[in-house]
Design a protein around this motif. Structure first.
Motif, PDB file in Angstrom:
ATOM      1  N   SER A   1       0.999  -1.110  -0.158  1.00  0.00           N
ATOM      2  CA  SER A   1      -0.055  -0.073  -0.011  1.00  0.00           C
ATOM      3  C   SER A   1       0.934   1.365   0.042  1.00  0.00           C
ATOM      4  O   SER A   1       0.516   2.301  -0.804  1.00  0.00           O
ATOM      5  N   LEU A   2       2.086   1.155   0.627  1.00  0.00           N
ATOM      6  CA  LEU A   2       2.840   2.348   0.774  1.00  0.00           C
ATOM      7  C   LEU A   2       3.438   2.590  -0.599  1.00  0.00           C
ATOM      8  O   LEU A   2       3.431   3.513  -1.217  1.00  0.00           O
ATOM      9  N   ALA A   3       3.756   1.415  -1.206  1.00  0.00           N
ATOM     10  CA  ALA A   3       4.385   1.619  -2.745  1.00  0.00           C
ATOM     11  C   ALA A   3       3.389   2.039  -3.780  1.00  0.00           C
ATOM     12  O   ALA A   3       3.776   2.822  -4.415  1.00  0.00           O
ATOM     13  N   LEU A   4       2.169   1.569  -3.640  1.00  0.00           N
ATOM     14  CA  LEU A   4       1.025   2.237  -4.483  1.00  0.00           C
ATOM     15  C   LEU A   4       0.735   3.526  -4.284  1.00  0.00           C
ATOM     16  O   LEU A   4       0.562   4.280  -5.199  1.00  0.00           O
ATOM     17  N   GLY A   5       0.597   3.884  -3.156  1.00  0.00           N
ATOM     18  CA  GLY A   5       0.271   5.218  -2.573  1.00  0.00           C
ATOM     19  C   GLY A   5       1.155   6.232  -3.214  1.00  0.00           C
ATOM     20  O   GLY A   5       0.995   7.238  -3.415  1.00  0.00           O
ATOM     21  N   GLY A   6       2.595   5.816  -2.903  1.00  0.00           N
ATOM     22  CA  GLY A   6       3.541   6.561  -3.420  1.00  0.00           C
ATOM     23  C   GLY A   6       3.568   6.941  -4.809  1.00  0.00           C
ATOM     24  O   GLY A   6       4.076   8.050  -5.149  1.00  0.00           O
ATOM     25  N   CYS A   7       3.407   6.093  -5.716  1.00  0.00           N
ATOM     26  CA  CYS A   7       3.568   6.222  -7.001  1.00  0.00           C
ATOM     27  C   CYS A   7       2.268   6.428  -7.766  1.00  0.00           C
ATOM     28  O   CYS A   7       2.298   6.567  -9.008  1.00  0.00           O
ATOM     29  N   ALA A   8       1.226   6.361  -7.246  1.00  0.00           N
ATOM     30  CA  ALA A   8      -0.003   6.409  -7.758  1.00  0.00           C
ATOM     31  C   ALA A   8      -0.253   7.803  -8.352  1.00  0.00           C
ATOM     32  O   ALA A   8      -0.924   7.876  -9.446  1.00  0.00           O
ATOM     33  N   SER A   9       0.255   8.797  -7.652  1.00  0.00           N
ATOM     34  CA  SER A   9      -0.121  10.062  -8.120  1.00  0.00           C
ATOM     35  C   SER A   9       0.684  10.487  -9.396  1.00  0.00           C
ATOM     36  O   SER A   9       0.247  11.113 -10.215  1.00  0.00           O
ATOM     37  N   SER A  10       1.682   9.631  -9.585  1.00  0.00           N
ATOM     38  CA  SER A  10       2.815  10.000 -10.941  1.00  0.00           C
ATOM     39  C   SER A  10       2.164   9.156 -11.801  1.00  0.00           C
ATOM     40  O   SER A  10       2.843   9.030 -13.080  1.00  0.00           O
ATOM     41  N   LEU A  11       1.330   8.454 -12.041  1.00  0.00           N
ATOM     42  CA  LEU A  11       0.622   7.426 -12.875  1.00  0.00           C
ATOM     43  C   LEU A  11       0.060   8.475 -13.975  1.00  0.00           C
ATOM     44  O   LEU A  11      -0.225   7.888 -15.187  1.00  0.00           O
ATOM     45  N   ILE A  12      -0.426   9.411 -13.625  1.00  0.00           N
ATOM     46  CA  ILE A  12      -1.160  10.544 -14.501  1.00  0.00           C
ATOM     47  C   ILE A  12      -0.424  11.580 -15.171  1.00  0.00           C
ATOM     48  O   ILE A  12       0.238  12.264 -14.550  1.00  0.00           O
TER      49      ILE A  12
ATOM     50  N   ASN B   1      -5.145  13.092  -8.732  1.00  0.00           N
ATOM     51  CA  ASN B   1      -5.209  12.459 -10.101  1.00  0.00           C
ATOM     52  C   ASN B   1      -6.536  12.925 -10.781  1.00  0.00           C
ATOM     53  O   ASN B   1      -6.439  13.467 -12.216  1.00  0.00           O
ATOM     54  N   LEU B   2      -7.508  13.204 -10.213  1.00  0.00           N
ATOM     55  CA  LEU B   2      -8.798  13.717 -10.976  1.00  0.00           C
ATOM     56  C   LEU B   2      -8.476  15.132 -11.406  1.00  0.00           C
ATOM     57  O   LEU B   2      -8.884  15.498 -12.466  1.00  0.00           O
ATOM     58  N   LEU B   3      -7.828  15.960 -10.617  1.00  0.00           N
ATOM     59  CA  LEU B   3      -7.629  17.209 -11.126  1.00  0.00           C
ATOM     60  C   LEU B   3      -6.535  17.425 -12.344  1.00  0.00           C
ATOM     61  O   LEU B   3      -7.020  17.972 -12.981  1.00  0.00           O
ATOM     62  N   GLN B   4      -5.676  16.542 -12.233  1.00  0.00           N
ATOM     63  CA  GLN B   4      -4.551  16.485 -13.449  1.00  0.00           C
ATOM     64  C   GLN B   4      -5.442  15.996 -14.615  1.00  0.00           C
ATOM     65  O   GLN B   4      -5.073  16.631 -15.668  1.00  0.00           O
ATOM     66  N   LEU B   5      -6.209  15.167 -14.485  1.00  0.00           N
ATOM     67  CA  LEU B   5      -7.017  14.719 -15.800  1.00  0.00           C
ATOM     68  C   LEU B   5      -7.804  15.853 -16.241  1.00  0.00           C
ATOM     69  O   LEU B   5      -7.978  16.106 -17.614  1.00  0.00           O
ATOM     70  N   ALA B   6      -8.620  16.472 -15.130  1.00  0.00           N
ATOM     71  CA  ALA B   6      -8.986  17.700 -15.621  1.00  0.00           C
ATOM     72  C   ALA B   6      -8.424  18.697 -16.376  1.00  0.00           C
ATOM     73  O   ALA B   6      -8.762  19.439 -17.416  1.00  0.00           O
ATOM     74  N   ARG B   7      -7.205  19.076 -15.658  1.00  0.00           N
ATOM     75  CA  ARG B   7      -6.692  20.178 -16.243  1.00  0.00           C
ATOM     76  C   ARG B   7      -5.902  19.672 -17.663  1.00  0.00           C
ATOM     77  O   ARG B   7      -5.836  20.410 -18.524  1.00  0.00           O
ATOM     78  N   ASN B   8      -5.613  18.649 -17.880  1.00  0.00           N
ATOM     79  CA  ASN B   8      -5.258  17.955 -19.234  1.00  0.00           C
ATOM     80  C   ASN B   8      -6.355  18.040 -20.252  1.00  0.00           C
ATOM     81  O   ASN B   8      -6.095  18.406 -21.503  1.00  0.00           O
ATOM     82  N   GLU B   9      -7.511  17.781 -19.625  1.00  0.00           N
ATOM     83  CA  GLU B   9      -8.632  17.966 -20.645  1.00  0.00           C
ATOM     84  C   GLU B   9      -8.866  19.482 -20.851  1.00  0.00           C
ATOM     85  O   GLU B   9      -9.375  19.861 -22.240  1.00  0.00           O
TER      86      GLU B   9
END
Length: 114
Positions: free
Chosen positions: A19-30, A77-85
Motif C-alpha cells: 500500500s505504501l508503494a502504490l500510494g507513493g507512485c499512484a499520483s505519478s501515474l497520470i 489524479n482527478l484534478l490532473q485529468l481535468a487540467r489535461n482535458e
C-alpha cells in the motif's frame, strides 16, 4: 524465530509495504499534458466573466485490489485529468463540480485569460 513466525510476519508486512508503494507512485501515474500546469482551479463565483467551454467527467481507480487509495491522491489524479482535458478543449480554468462517487468527478472548463 521459527519458520511459522517468519511467514506470519511476512504476511502482515507485505500488505503494508504494497500500500505504501502504490500510494507513493499512484499520483505519478497520470501524465501531465504540456500546458496543464497553467490551468487554474477556481470556484463558481470566480468565473462569471469567463467563457464557458464545456464540461468533463474524469475518473480514476479509488481502490487497487483490496487496498483503498488515499483520497488526496485520488483527488490529485482527478484534478490532473481535468487540467489535461482543459488544455485539449482550449480552456485555462477548471471548476470542480459534482462528485457522484469517490474516484469520479465532473469539472466545468472555462477560458478566462485572453
Amino acid at each position: 524465530m521459527n519458520t511459522f513466525q517468519k511467514i506470519t510476519q511476512a504476511r502482515m508486512v507485505a500488505p503494508i509495504l504494497m500500500s505504501l508503494a502504490l500510494g507513493g507512485c499512484a499520483s505519478s501515474l497520470i501524465e501531465a499534458r504540456q500546458g496543464s500546469e497553467q490551468v487554474a482551479v477556481a470556484q463558481p463565483d470566480q468565473v462569471s466573466q469567463c467563457k464557458a467551454i464545456g464540461k468533463t467527467t474524469v475518473s480514476v481507480l479509488a481502490e487497487v485490489g483490496f487496498i483503498s487509495r488515499g483520497i488526496d491522491n485520488v483527488d490529485a489524479n482527478l484534478l490532473q485529468l481535468a487540467r489535461n482535458e482543459a488544455v485539449s478543449q482550449g480552456g485555462d480554468t477548471v471548476v470542480p463540480g459534482d462528485r457522484p462517487e469517490i474516484g469520479k468527478r465532473t469539472f466545468a472548463i472555462y477560458k478566462c485569460r485572453p
